[in-house]
Design an enzyme around this catalytic site. Structure first.
Site, mmCIF file in Angstrom:
data_model
loop_
_atom_site.group_PDB
_atom_site.id
_atom_site.type_symbol
_atom_site.label_atom_id
_atom_site.label_comp_id
_atom_site.label_asym_id
_atom_site.label_seq_id
_atom_site.Cartn_x
_atom_site.Cartn_y
_atom_site.Cartn_z
ATOM 1 N N ASP A 13 46.989 37.151 12.710
ATOM 2 C CA ASP A 13 45.893 35.823 11.805
ATOM 3 C C ASP A 13 45.522 35.184 12.473
ATOM 4 O O ASP A 13 44.982 34.212 12.394
ATOM 5 C CB ASP A 13 46.802 35.119 11.740
ATOM 6 C CG ASP A 13 48.175 36.015 10.447
ATOM 7 O OD1 ASP A 13 47.775 36.737 10.094
ATOM 8 O OD2 ASP A 13 49.399 35.647 10.694
ATOM 9 N N GLU A 172 44.922 38.262 0.403
ATOM 10 C CA GLU A 172 45.412 37.115 1.671
ATOM 11 C C GLU A 172 44.699 36.920 2.102
ATOM 12 O O GLU A 172 43.593 37.521 2.586
ATOM 13 C CB GLU A 172 47.057 37.187 1.471
ATOM 14 C CG GLU A 172 46.601 38.232 2.253
ATOM 15 C CD GLU A 172 48.053 38.458 2.679
ATOM 16 O OE1 GLU A 172 49.387 38.038 1.830
ATOM 17 O OE2 GLU A 172 48.581 39.564 3.906
#
Length: 495
Positions: A13, A172
């Site tokens: 991420d 997301e």
């Protein structure tokens, strides 16, 4: 950009900013402290870990967060000389928190909670009037957005739906950018496994409505034989030459079927073209052979100066301290499979590894281990009993555990974990994971015998796809009872 992965070992991420002082990247850290590592580079090739955002447990509150909860998917931004990092501490942690600092190496603020954000993967962007927008993912409502007063953390409106994605599973990881007259919304879809993809939409306003790109997804390795899989969760940034690039996560699967990734999700970098007003990223390419050798001689009184040291749900200094004889790891009765073990660790950064630790277990029980989660780890534990030391290799996968024992003479011992990628040919070993060997020997000269092979393991059981811990392997030393003295530790890695 020939250094992929730019951040090896579990560093998922990624979020990146470009500043006058170079480029900075933050990544997820889940249940480990210190949390939210910050890496710096001046050339996008060589990267240095300069610090962490959360160096105090109360900043994130991980004590009761289960695996795979904790510190998920930060966004790092730079504005008017201030670094901002917004993140979700998920599954029982502090919630959505905004941290600030004038120096990315720290110290960072204690953080401001943004209670209106009931979701994950928060992003931070500002419009031309300086109004702050927090965009986040909330299942099953896809991507939402709320305007926020960053000083107080108070919402200026109720959160509202922003974009439902391009039609793939689980939108997301949103990031919002201004480019010319358009606002671009990058998202991750398809889950963080083999279906992972980067998608994009755009609008004339930061709050929408957003139009999905006609060629979504703009990047995915799904259905390909690319050496980097699971590509997604991207963050765009501008290069010094006026071009565009992105960071994103990916895995390096092993074996004939490219099915098992021992290191978990790593950070990659790739360039981006613009075609008809839409970003078109290139698939990230792997660098050539990489190697690393790190040696810690704790017998000279050194301790935890390297910022790479991490621990599970608490700071390493809570249980580890230097002495003139070596680094003492203090056991508290918590085995490695407990929520808060005395485990001093680093990220495994290479596919081929030799990790060796010289220990004195005369006053305690402990050893060397490689951990993905409480129920997914392997290692070697030693305990002195009279004039001998009982050494036990353990392999733990979910509800299954197996052990192998050996006895060695009393004195300092060297415990070793050796891993090697599977055979690239069509032999039986080619379909498996990496090969893991656990060894013990009496500590002595470098040219002494390799030692006793306790067991050999198939790394498929300790890969991202099977552990499902969202992290990756972390190697290190630990204590269960008493005090274990670590005299030396060596990590040698090769890709």
């Amino acid at each position: 950009m020939n250094s992929n992965p730019i951040l090896a070992g579990f560093n998922p991420d990624p979020s990146i900013v470009s500043t006058p002082g170079g480029y900075y990247v933050a990544t997820s850290s889940f249940e480990y402290l210190p949390a939210l590592p910050i890496y710096h580079s001046k050339d996008l090739e060589s990267w240095e870990l300069v610090g962490h955002v959360a160096t105090r447990e109360h900043q994130v509150q991980l004590a009761d967060v289960p695996t795979p909860g904790g510190v998920w998917a930060p966004t790092l931004r730079f504005r008017d000389g201030v670094f901002y990092l917004i993140v979700s501490v998920f599954l029982g942690g502090r919630g959505c928190v905004l941290f600030t600092s004038a120096d990315p190496a720290g110290p960072w603020s204690d953080g401001t909670v943004i209670e209106a954000v009931d979701g994950i993967d928060p992003d931070l962007a500002w419009d031309d009037e300086g109004v702050a927008y927090v965009t986040f993912a909330r299942h099953p409502d896809a991507i939402q957005q709320v305007r926020v007063d960053l000083t107080t953390g108070e919402a200026l409106e109720s959160p509202r739906p922003l974009w439902s994605g391009s039609g793939l599973y689980s939108p997301e990881g949103p990031h919002l950018y201004r480019r010319g007259d358009w606002w671009y919304l990058i998202a991750a879809e398809g889950g963080t496994d083999r279906g992972h993809a980067v998608t994009v939409a755009r609008s004339r306003r930061p709050y929408g409505p957003f139009q999905s790109a006609p060629h979504n997804p703009i990047l995915t390795a799904a259905g390909t034989g690319a050496p980097v899989q699971n590509t997604g969760h991207a963050d765009l940034f501008e290069l010094s030459d006026g071009g565009t690039a992105m960071t994103l996560l990916g895995v390096r699967p092993l074996g004939l079927t490219q099915a098992f990734s021992p290191l978990g999700r790593e950070t990659f970098l790739t360039t981006v073209d613009w075609v008809d007003g839409w970003p078109r990223p290139h698939m990230p390419q792997l660098a050539g052979a990489r190697s690393e050798l790190v040696e810690y001689d704790f017998s000279n009184g050194s301790g935890l100066e390297d910022p790479a040291w991490i621990a599970v749900r608490r700071m390493p200094s809570d249980f580890a301290a230097p002495t003139p004889e070596g680094l003492v790891i203090r056991g508290e009765g918590n085995p490695l499979g407990s929520p808060r073990p005395s485990f001093l660790a680093q990220r495994q950064r290479h596919l081929g590894v030799e990790c060796r630790a010289v220990l004195d277990v005369g006053s305690g029980t402990g050893g060397i281990a490689v951990r993905s989660a409480e129920d997914n780890w392997f290692g070697i534990e030693a305990k002195q009993e009279g004039d001998a030391i009982t050494v036990t290799a353990r392999a733990v996968v979910a509800s299954f555990e197996r052990a192998w024992e050996a006895v060695v003479p009393r004195g300092d011992i060297e415990l070793a974990v050796l891993t090697a990628p599977p055979s690239p040919d069509f032999s039986a070993g080619a379909v498996g994971g990496d090969r893991i060997r656990l060894l013990v020997r009496a500590a002595g000269p470098k040219d002494s015998a390799e030692g006793v092979l306790l067991t050999e393991l198939d790394g498929r059981h300790w890969a991202f796809e099977t552990a499902k811990a969202f992290t990756g392997r972390a190697f290190g030393v630990y204590a269960v009872e008493g005090e274990v003295l670590v005299r030396r530790l060596q990590y040698s890695g090769q890709d």
